[in-house]
Design a protein around this motif. Sequence first.
Motif, short mmCIF file in Angstrom:
data_model
loop_
_atom_site.label_atom_id
_atom_site.label_comp_id
_atom_site.label_asym_id
_atom_site.label_seq_id
_atom_site.Cartn_x
_atom_site.Cartn_y
_atom_site.Cartn_z
N TYR A 122 -31.61 0.95 -14.31
CA TYR A 122 -31.44 2.22 -15.07
C TYR A 122 -30.04 2.79 -14.66
CZ TYR A 122 -35.82 1.62 -17.69
OH TYR A 122 -36.59 1.08 -18.36
N GLY A 123 -29.31 2.11 -13.77
CA GLY A 123 -27.96 2.57 -13.58
C GLY A 123 -28.17 4.00 -12.41
N LEU A 124 -29.25 3.97 -11.79
CA LEU A 124 -29.45 5.01 -10.81
C LEU A 124 -29.44 4.69 -9.43
CD1 LEU A 124 -32.62 6.45 -12.71
CD2 LEU A 124 -30.54 7.41 -12.72
N PRO A 125 -28.99 5.50 -8.49
CA PRO A 125 -28.85 5.09 -7.08
C PRO A 125 -30.47 4.58 -6.63
CG PRO A 125 -28.07 7.28 -7.55
CD PRO A 125 -28.71 6.78 -8.65
N ALA A 126 -30.11 3.40 -5.95
CA ALA A 126 -31.34 2.75 -5.35
C ALA A 126 -31.54 3.07 -3.95
CB ALA A 126 -31.03 1.25 -5.60
N GLU A 127 -30.77 4.13 -3.39
CA GLU A 127 -30.99 4.65 -1.97
C GLU A 127 -31.25 6.03 -1.81
OE1 GLU A 127 -27.23 4.84 -3.35
OE2 GLU A 127 -28.23 2.78 -2.73
N ASN A 128 -30.90 6.85 -2.73
CA ASN A 128 -31.22 8.33 -2.79
C ASN A 128 -31.80 8.53 -4.11
OD1 ASN A 128 -31.11 10.92 -2.73
ND2 ASN A 128 -29.17 11.28 -3.41
N PHE A 129 -33.23 8.78 -4.11
CA PHE A 129 -34.14 8.72 -5.62
C PHE A 129 -34.22 10.38 -5.87
CE2 PHE A 129 -35.56 5.78 -2.36
CZ PHE A 129 -35.09 4.42 -3.16
N ASP A 130 -33.13 10.42 -6.89
CA ASP A 130 -33.09 12.03 -7.10
C ASP A 130 -33.98 12.53 -8.46
OD1 ASP A 130 -31.36 10.76 -8.87
OD2 ASP A 130 -29.81 12.00 -8.58
N THR A 131 -34.93 11.19 -8.76
CA THR A 131 -35.56 11.55 -10.05
C THR A 131 -36.90 10.65 -9.79
OG1 THR A 131 -35.78 11.46 -12.34
CG2 THR A 131 -34.54 9.79 -11.50
N VAL A 132 -37.90 10.94 -10.28
CA VAL A 132 -39.27 10.20 -10.65
C VAL A 132 -38.92 9.44 -11.67
CG1 VAL A 132 -40.38 11.92 -11.75
CG2 VAL A 132 -41.57 10.00 -10.53
N LEU A 133 -39.11 8.14 -11.83
CA LEU A 133 -39.18 7.44 -13.01
C LEU A 133 -40.65 7.27 -13.74
CD1 LEU A 133 -36.93 4.35 -12.04
CD2 LEU A 133 -36.47 6.61 -13.01
N VAL A 134 -40.74 7.59 -14.81
CA VAL A 134 -42.18 7.40 -15.66
C VAL A 134 -41.75 6.61 -16.77
CG1 VAL A 134 -44.06 8.39 -16.78
CG2 VAL A 134 -43.21 9.68 -15.03
N LEU A 135 -42.44 5.19 -16.68
CA LEU A 135 -42.44 4.32 -17.72
C LEU A 135 -43.60 4.33 -18.56
CD1 LEU A 135 -40.84 1.47 -15.68
CD2 LEU A 135 -39.50 2.65 -17.76
N ASP A 136 -43.64 4.89 -19.78
CA ASP A 136 -44.83 5.00 -20.57
C ASP A 136 -44.67 4.23 -22.17
OD1 ASP A 136 -47.09 5.82 -21.93
OD2 ASP A 136 -46.99 7.85 -21.72
N ASP A 137 -45.39 3.34 -22.19
CA ASP A 137 -45.10 2.16 -23.43
C ASP A 137 -43.86 1.87 -23.55
OD1 ASP A 137 -45.73 0.87 -25.65
OD2 ASP A 137 -45.53 2.38 -26.99
N GLY A 138 -43.17 1.52 -22.22
CA GLY A 138 -41.77 0.92 -22.07
C GLY A 138 -40.59 2.08 -22.31
N VAL A 139 -41.06 3.10 -22.51
CA VAL A 139 -39.92 4.25 -22.62
C VAL A 139 -39.92 4.73 -21.19
CG1 VAL A 139 -39.45 6.65 -23.56
CG2 VAL A 139 -40.65 4.78 -25.01
N LEU A 140 -38.49 4.89 -20.81
CA LEU A 140 -38.22 5.72 -19.58
C LEU A 140 -38.14 7.31 -19.75
CD1 LEU A 140 -37.12 5.49 -16.64
CD2 LEU A 140 -34.93 5.53 -17.66
N HIS A 141 -38.69 7.87 -18.64
CA HIS A 141 -38.72 9.22 -18.70
C HIS A 141 -38.17 9.51 -17.24
CE1 HIS A 141 -40.90 9.81 -22.47
NE2 HIS A 141 -41.71 8.63 -22.11
N THR A 142 -37.20 10.55 -17.15
CA THR A 142 -36.90 11.17 -15.86
C THR A 142 -36.83 12.49 -15.60
OG1 THR A 142 -34.61 10.94 -16.63
CG2 THR A 142 -35.25 9.09 -15.72
N LYS A 143 -36.64 13.20 -14.65
CA LYS A 143 -36.51 14.40 -14.37
C LYS A 143 -37.70 15.27 -15.07
CE LYS A 143 -31.83 14.14 -13.41
NZ LYS A 143 -30.56 15.04 -13.38
N LEU A 144 -37.69 16.38 -15.56
CA LEU A 144 -38.55 17.15 -15.90
C LEU A 144 -39.36 16.60 -17.16
CD1 LEU A 144 -39.65 19.84 -15.04
CD2 LEU A 144 -38.45 21.14 -16.89
N ASP A 145 -38.64 15.55 -18.09
CA ASP A 145 -39.32 14.89 -18.94
C ASP A 145 -40.27 14.01 -18.43
OD1 ASP A 145 -39.27 13.79 -21.89
OD2 ASP A 145 -38.62 12.24 -21.38
N ALA A 146 -40.11 13.31 -17.09
CA ALA A 146 -41.04 12.52 -16.79
C ALA A 146 -42.30 13.27 -16.37
CB ALA A 146 -40.51 11.98 -15.26
N PHE A 147 -42.28 14.60 -15.89
CA PHE A 147 -43.10 15.65 -15.57
C PHE A 147 -44.01 15.79 -16.72
CE2 PHE A 147 -44.75 19.87 -15.56
CZ PHE A 147 -45.42 19.97 -14.72
N ALA A 148 -43.45 16.15 -17.90
CA ALA A 148 -44.03 16.29 -19.02
C ALA A 148 -44.54 15.11 -19.64
CB ALA A 148 -42.87 16.68 -20.31
#
Length: 161
Positions: free
Chosen positions: A68-94
């Motif tokens: 997803y083009g995100l840094p693989a050493e400084n994880f500044d977001t959680v990733l949530v994959l739901d039905d193949g859809v990526l959610h990051t940041k506050l959208d991941a929380f929701a």
Amino acid sequence: MAVHAQRHSYRDDASVPRFDDGRPIVVFDGVCVLCSGSMHFIQQHDTRDAFRFVLAQSALGQALFRHYGLPAENFDTVLVLDDGVLHTKLDAFAAVMRRLPGAWRVLSAARFIPSLIADLMYDLVAKNRYRWFGKREACLMPTAALRARFLPDGWKTAPAS
């Protein structure tokens, strides 16, 4: 800014190990006390056993961050994959709150916060999470019961490159 990608795009990426994506997946920073605490919260309240977990420091977690083009050493977001859809940041929380039973669903309303404000709030916490909440010396080592909620090898840290 939240990352957007095509549904199931990781399936076409040879650098991402194949994994069972039939349930929502939470990829989190295993040394961050806030992040691992959030994972425990999800596990405790996920009475339907819907979520699976992956350490960001695992080979799969690293591959997903890079995909997803995100840094693989400084994880500044959680990733949530739901039905193949990526959610990051506050959208991941929701996305997580939407799947939890009972009153927790009301917190999914966070998805209606304008993205500029939501990203600023999330980034402020992400930038200060180690200072405010702490950092473990090593990644979380789950119990056998919790390890069952992880994707295979999703709890093992990747060898240093």
